[in-house]
Design a protein around this motif. Sequence first.
Motif, PDB file in Angstrom:
ATOM      1  N   GLY A 261      15.465  35.221 -45.484  1.00 10.17           N
ATOM      2  CA  GLY A 261      16.246  34.830 -44.321  1.00 10.17           C
ATOM      3  C   GLY A 261      17.207  33.706 -44.643  1.00 10.17           C
ATOM      4  O   GLY A 261      17.106  33.050 -45.687  1.00 10.17           O
ATOM      5  N   ALA A 262      18.168  33.509 -43.757  1.00 10.82           N
ATOM      6  CA  ALA A 262      19.139  32.426 -43.876  1.00 10.82           C
ATOM      7  C   ALA A 262      19.296  31.776 -42.504  1.00 10.82           C
ATOM      8  O   ALA A 262      19.203  32.450 -41.475  1.00 10.82           O
ATOM      9  N   PRO A 263      19.527  30.468 -42.473  1.00  8.10           N
ATOM     10  CA  PRO A 263      19.554  29.744 -41.197  1.00  8.10           C
ATOM     11  C   PRO A 263      20.918  29.772 -40.508  1.00  8.10           C
ATOM     12  O   PRO A 263      21.962  29.925 -41.147  1.00  8.10           O
ATOM     13  N   LEU A 264      20.859  29.612 -39.194  1.00  6.11           N
ATOM     14  CA  LEU A 264      22.058  29.340 -38.425  1.00  6.11           C
ATOM     15  C   LEU A 264      22.506  27.915 -38.695  1.00  6.11           C
ATOM     16  O   LEU A 264      21.787  27.123 -39.313  1.00  6.11           O
ATOM     17  N   LYS A 265      23.676  27.571 -38.234  1.00 10.76           N
ATOM     18  CA  LYS A 265      24.150  26.201 -38.414  1.00 10.76           C
ATOM     19  C   LYS A 265      23.216  25.238 -37.680  1.00 10.76           C
ATOM     20  O   LYS A 265      22.903  25.428 -36.504  1.00 10.76           O
ATOM     21  N   GLY A 266      22.745  24.232 -38.405  1.00 14.28           N
ATOM     22  CA  GLY A 266      21.856  23.242 -37.815  1.00 14.28           C
ATOM     23  C   GLY A 266      20.399  23.653 -37.803  1.00 14.28           C
ATOM     24  O   GLY A 266      19.531  22.854 -37.426  1.00 14.28           O
ATOM     25  N   GLN A 267      20.100  24.867 -38.182  1.00 12.10           N
ATOM     26  CA  GLN A 267      18.717  25.350 -38.188  1.00 12.10           C
ATOM     27  C   GLN A 267      18.072  25.017 -39.529  1.00 12.10           C
ATOM     28  O   GLN A 267      18.694  25.134 -40.582  1.00 12.10           O
ATOM     29  N   SER A 268      16.827  24.601 -39.497  1.00 12.17           N
ATOM     30  CA  SER A 268      16.128  24.262 -40.735  1.00 12.17           C
ATOM     31  C   SER A 268      15.553  25.513 -41.382  1.00 12.17           C
ATOM     32  O   SER A 268      15.258  26.507 -40.716  1.00 12.17           O
ATOM     33  N   LEU A 269      15.388  25.454 -42.688  1.00 16.00           N
ATOM     34  CA  LEU A 269      14.742  26.551 -43.398  1.00 16.00           C
ATOM     35  C   LEU A 269      13.297  26.709 -42.956  1.00 16.00           C
ATOM     36  O   LEU A 269      12.763  27.821 -42.919  1.00 16.00           O
ATOM     37  N   GLU A 270      12.668  25.600 -42.609  1.00 16.66           N
ATOM     38  CA  GLU A 270      11.292  25.664 -42.135  1.00 16.66           C
ATOM     39  C   GLU A 270      11.195  26.473 -40.847  1.00 16.66           C
ATOM     40  O   GLU A 270      10.230  27.223 -40.648  1.00 16.66           O
ATOM     41  N   ASN A 271      12.204  26.323 -39.991  1.00 17.94           N
ATOM     42  CA  ASN A 271      12.207  27.097 -38.747  1.00 17.94           C
ATOM     43  C   ASN A 271      12.408  28.585 -39.021  1.00 17.94           C
ATOM     44  O   ASN A 271      11.764  29.445 -38.399  1.00 17.94           O
ATOM     45  N   VAL A 272      13.304  28.915 -39.972  1.00 19.88           N
ATOM     46  CA  VAL A 272      13.491  30.313 -40.352  1.00 19.88           C
ATOM     47  C   VAL A 272      12.195  30.885 -40.892  1.00 19.88           C
ATOM     48  O   VAL A 272      11.797  32.005 -40.544  1.00 19.88           O
ATOM     49  N   LYS A 273      11.528  30.126 -41.736  1.00 18.97           N
ATOM     50  CA  LYS A 273      10.247  30.568 -42.288  1.00 18.97           C
ATOM     51  C   LYS A 273       9.246  30.852 -41.179  1.00 18.97           C
ATOM     52  O   LYS A 273       8.560  31.890 -41.183  1.00 18.97           O
ATOM     53  N   ALA A 274       9.152  29.951 -40.214  1.00 17.56           N
ATOM     54  CA  ALA A 274       8.207  30.124 -39.110  1.00 17.56           C
ATOM     55  C   ALA A 274       8.524  31.388 -38.304  1.00 17.56           C
ATOM     56  O   ALA A 274       7.620  32.130 -37.904  1.00 17.56           O
ATOM     57  N   LEU A 275       9.813  31.652 -38.084  1.00 24.05           N
ATOM     58  CA  LEU A 275      10.210  32.843 -37.335  1.00 24.05           C
ATOM     59  C   LEU A 275       9.856  34.114 -38.093  1.00 24.05           C
ATOM     60  O   LEU A 275       9.389  35.105 -37.511  1.00 24.05           O
ATOM     61  N   LEU A 276      10.080  34.110 -39.410  1.00 28.02           N
ATOM     62  CA  LEU A 276       9.737  35.280 -40.224  1.00 28.02           C
ATOM     63  C   LEU A 276       8.239  35.544 -40.203  1.00 28.02           C
ATOM     64  O   LEU A 276       7.785  36.688 -40.031  1.00 28.02           O
ATOM     65  N   LEU A 277       7.458  34.500 -40.373  1.00 23.63           N
ATOM     66  CA  LEU A 277       6.008  34.669 -40.396  1.00 23.63           C
ATOM     67  C   LEU A 277       5.470  35.070 -39.024  1.00 23.63           C
ATOM     68  O   LEU A 277       4.457  35.772 -38.921  1.00 23.63           O
ATOM     69  N   ALA A 278       6.169  34.632 -37.973  1.00 23.13           N
ATOM     70  CA  ALA A 278       5.759  35.043 -36.624  1.00 23.13           C
ATOM     71  C   ALA A 278       5.909  36.558 -36.453  1.00 23.13           C
ATOM     72  O   ALA A 278       5.113  37.190 -35.738  1.00 23.13           O
ATOM     73  N   GLU A 279       6.901  37.143 -37.095  1.00 26.64           N
ATOM     74  CA  GLU A 279       7.068  38.594 -37.027  1.00 26.64           C
ATOM     75  C   GLU A 279       5.957  39.309 -37.792  1.00 26.64           C
ATOM     76  O   GLU A 279       5.530  40.402 -37.394  1.00 26.64           O
ATOM     77  N   ILE A 280       5.499  38.713 -38.866  1.00 28.07           N
ATOM     78  CA  ILE A 280       4.336  39.267 -39.574  1.00 28.07           C
ATOM     79  C   ILE A 280       3.118  39.244 -38.646  1.00 28.07           C
ATOM     80  O   ILE A 280       2.327  40.211 -38.604  1.00 28.07           O
ATOM     81  N   GLU A 281       2.964  38.175 -37.878  1.00 30.81           N
ATOM     82  CA  GLU A 281       1.841  38.097 -36.943  1.00 30.81           C
ATOM     83  C   GLU A 281       1.957  39.147 -35.848  1.00 30.81           C
ATOM     84  O   GLU A 281       0.954  39.738 -35.428  1.00 30.81           O
ATOM     85  N   LYS A 282       3.167  39.410 -35.370  1.00 31.46           N
ATOM     86  CA  LYS A 282       3.357  40.477 -34.388  1.00 31.46           C
ATOM     87  C   LYS A 282       2.939  41.812 -34.973  1.00 31.46           C
ATOM     88  O   LYS A 282       2.291  42.636 -34.308  1.00 31.46           O
ATOM     89  N   LEU A 283       3.320  42.050 -36.216  1.00 27.35           N
ATOM     90  CA  LEU A 283       2.931  43.283 -36.891  1.00 27.35           C
ATOM     91  C   LEU A 283       1.410  43.388 -36.963  1.00 27.35           C
ATOM     92  O   LEU A 283       0.828  44.444 -36.684  1.00 27.35           O
ATOM     93  N   LYS A 284       0.755  42.286 -37.304  1.00 25.09           N
ATOM     94  CA  LYS A 284      -0.700  42.283 -37.465  1.00 25.09           C
ATOM     95  C   LYS A 284      -1.417  42.494 -36.132  1.00 25.09           C
ATOM     96  O   LYS A 284      -2.540  43.006 -36.086  1.00 25.09           O
ATOM     97  N   LYS A 285      -0.771  42.136 -35.049  1.00 25.82           N
ATOM     98  CA  LYS A 285      -1.348  42.340 -33.720  1.00 25.82           C
ATOM     99  C   LYS A 285      -0.959  43.697 -33.125  1.00 25.82           C
ATOM    100  O   LYS A 285      -1.411  44.042 -32.012  1.00 25.82           O
ATOM    101  N   GLY A 286      -0.124  44.425 -33.831  1.00 30.89           N
ATOM    102  CA  GLY A 286       0.314  45.726 -33.320  1.00 30.89           C
ATOM    103  C   GLY A 286       1.304  45.610 -32.188  1.00 30.89           C
ATOM    104  O   GLY A 286       1.453  46.556 -31.392  1.00 30.89           O
ATOM    105  N   GLU A 287       2.018  44.494 -32.112  1.00 28.94           N
ATOM    106  CA  GLU A 287       2.952  44.265 -31.011  1.00 28.94           C
ATOM    107  C   GLU A 287       4.323  44.856 -31.343  1.00 28.94           C
ATOM    108  O   GLU A 287       5.318  44.154 -31.543  1.00 28.94           O
ATOM    109  N   PHE A 288       4.342  46.162 -31.460  1.00 32.90           N
ATOM    110  CA  PHE A 288       5.599  46.876 -31.637  1.00 32.90           C
ATOM    111  C   PHE A 288       5.465  48.242 -30.978  1.00 32.90           C
ATOM    112  O   PHE A 288       4.358  48.758 -30.780  1.00 32.90           O
TER     113      PHE A 288
END
Length: 967
Positions: free
Chosen positions: A384-411
Amino acid sequence: MKTKMMITSLLIAFGAFTAQAQKYETVKGDPMQTRIYTLNNGLKVYLSVNKEKPRIQTYIAVRTGSRNDPAETTGLAHYLEHLMFKGTTHFGTSNLKAEAPLLDSIQNRYEVYRTITDPAKRKAWYHKIDSLSQVAAKYNIPNEYDKMMAAIGSEGSNAYTSNDITCYVENIPSNEIDNWAKVQADRFQNMVIRGFHTELEAVYEEYNMGLTQDSRKMYEKLMAGLFPNHPYGTQTTIGLGSHLKNPSIVNIKNYFKRYYVPNNVAICMAGDFDPDQVIAIINKYFGTWKKSENLSRPEYAAPAAITAHKDYTVLGKEAESLYIGWRFPAQRALSSDTLDIIGSLLYNGRAGLLDLDLTQKMKTQEAFAGFEGMNDYSMFLLGGAPLKGQSLENVKALLLAEIEKLKKGEFSDDLLPSVVANYKRDYYNQLESNAFRANQFVDAFINGEDWKTKTEKLDRISKMTKDEIVAFANKYLNDNYVCVFKRLGEDTTIVKVEKPAITPIPTNNDKHSAFLQEIVNSKPQAIQPVFVDFNKDLVKSKTNKGLNLLYKQNTSDDLFTLQFRYPVGSETSPLYGYAGSYLDYLGTNKMTNEQIKQLFYKLACDYSITSGNDETTITLTGLNENMPQALALLEKLINHAKADQETYNNYVATVLKGREDYKKDQRMNFTFLFNYGIYGKYNHSRNVPTESELKSMKPEQLINMLKTLSNSRDAQILYYGPTELKALKKVIAKNYVMSKQPMLKLPTRKYEAQTTPQNEVIIAPFDAKNIYMVQYHNENKTWTPEREAIIDLFNEYFGGGMNAIVFQELREARGLAYSAGARYTRPSRPGDKESFYTQIITQNDKMMDCIKEFNTLLNNTPEREAGFNLAKQSLLKSLASGRTNKFAVLSAYVRAQKLGLNEDLNKKEYEMLPKLELKDVINFAKDNIQNKTYKYLILGNEKELDMKALEKIGTIKRVSTEEVFGY
């Protein structure tokens, strides 16, 4: 199931050679109808017949790569790949007996050179190597391999090296199998290392080019984190700079003897051939190649399990981004199926979790996922790549949150079957490509995949369930990952490989081997050319409402392409392109953007909107059975799109961030400089709305522009698919909401290429270890169709490929660049003019050497009869074996009409080429490139360039990054 079949013995064209009956394996239900042979020496041969055009894609894959490099000479596999183009005991030399002891002496001197550490002594010793290399070079005939490939009409001569593979690539006419096999068999059995120090310089250039590519640094750090005690992580394919400075010919020869053996190699071919004849030819030339009785490779202990995530950071000047990776078993493991599908569930460019939750909602600048398989292990990757002013840590958290959605079957329950349907659609669509087929063979061989298992993948993924996916993700996609942050900063670890002092070697173009002459003089049965007949190969019609319609029926599968072309582009308004990309984020009054994306994906159809200089196109592709629904959906989206200010503001923010990222990328900087240098300030790169214009614009303005365009009475429609013409017209009539009024004739300002009345140097800044440079000439010459043949022949002879003069002189003889070329261009539309340019990427301290050599070639174009004959032979064979088919027939007609032509330009060229002689090419050079004035476009760090030398060339104009980009 696999079956064993026998083929009868046959006679091949070269007399009474009788092929030994060859057994082969097949797999029931294989759509490629692959035959897999294993010769007595262990050589694997994969064959798939595809009669679409009389050409064959060939790959020769060696099951070894940088994984097997000796730890003290990393980069060896890649360097050997380069040396495989230098010749054998039969070609590449004019006197093998006289050359051999000199090459042995050079080899021995490199072994001493590797032990010397004192800089002065190293320099003196290298001078000895260089001096001896000049003596050996008297017998060297560079580029004989390239000449033979040109003689048989091969295209795309190349090779590549990675962790587990070294692969050699040629695309040949179907009547040249015997010549191709003869050359390749000699190459793989009798390779000779010559021209070593100049080719090493080309590898230096490749290494130095990579120093500015932050993505390479990220990948290397990710591999190091995932595979800390394995060559995947401890050594790179390009190798360490310190190892490149201390090469070992002895190690390279030992490596070649160990791994370049028939029971470690596969020949992979797809195209128009008789497999019985092909295997007989391969057996003829490769059958005597001796197998290795003790084939082995280094083996490594399994790396320790990753029990908690590890974060790493690399620095660089390109835009910030990140990778997250998990380690998995080898690609041949069945877990790869699941990981492949998980990759598409997360990211498919349309309706994956990352697509809908992050990209479409503009929560990140970029987000993606995917699986990468290798022989020993594999990995699953998020990025992933960040928006202007967005931290890489926030991008990482958003990506991993999608992995958690996958693991919960939320699709959506529809997502998995949609992924499978699109996977199948893409697979069958790719089967049209010989390169795809042959690459599937390479992939299976290198990674030890059973072909039956590989062909049954579609069946396996069709049976996957959502519960299985969720369970797999919960078991394996946990905190056991490696994350690499790529942050902005100065990378103080970069050390350029400095060029040694080398003396150019002679090209010896007056010499040739008997082996080459035999290939050139061979007379295989000629392929008869087939050119497009615009009166027979397509239907010119009109829709029920009078729109121009070009039609060609697809009788081979259920795929379609439907395209609407409109005669306005960025020269009329740059906003058409922005309108198309903004639409991608919108829904309608009745459907959300997410629902629209999901429905298109479910239909296995895609749309795209692109805007060129003078034309905008809306293209719909996919499964033809769903074409009416997809077209209706697209028309509803365009005509009922719901613009809103918040979405628009976010869209503008991503556009502006993308512009900032472009400025940090070396290649993008040069692209913009190139356009600036050719067209001046008004060019398609700079002709964009300003930041204030974007922010003040009403989003409805963009949507209304697109709506007006899509309803235009000026549309031209192109269709290639199974639907009958009459039925197609009904579908279009039902779904195309045509305006009652013609489009307004808006003012248009063309991009005009500038002339070059005097020498001028334009320098744009970029701090890197190398420069990008072009010499550009334009004197407003008018093109006519009669000039097409001489232009193409000149390009082939002078600057077009590895057999051309520019490549021979700048890379082969002098090692000045990894790549160098030149091209005389013709316009693609009436009113535009011809022009000429050279291009090169080289080290900063080699700039003036490159300019000097280029100008020598430009002003004194070498006359080489043999090179000319090969260039003409290559062009004629390429034209004879080329085929324009499917949707390309319609595109060819449109291009021809734009130039005012009523017949295939290739036909005219093929008829004119035999009449041209070397004197015609030399006269063309005298008239068009010799002693001309040039505009020098240079992207680089002025502090490291010889500015005094540049001042002698012409007036220097310094342009800022902002001026080049226009923002």
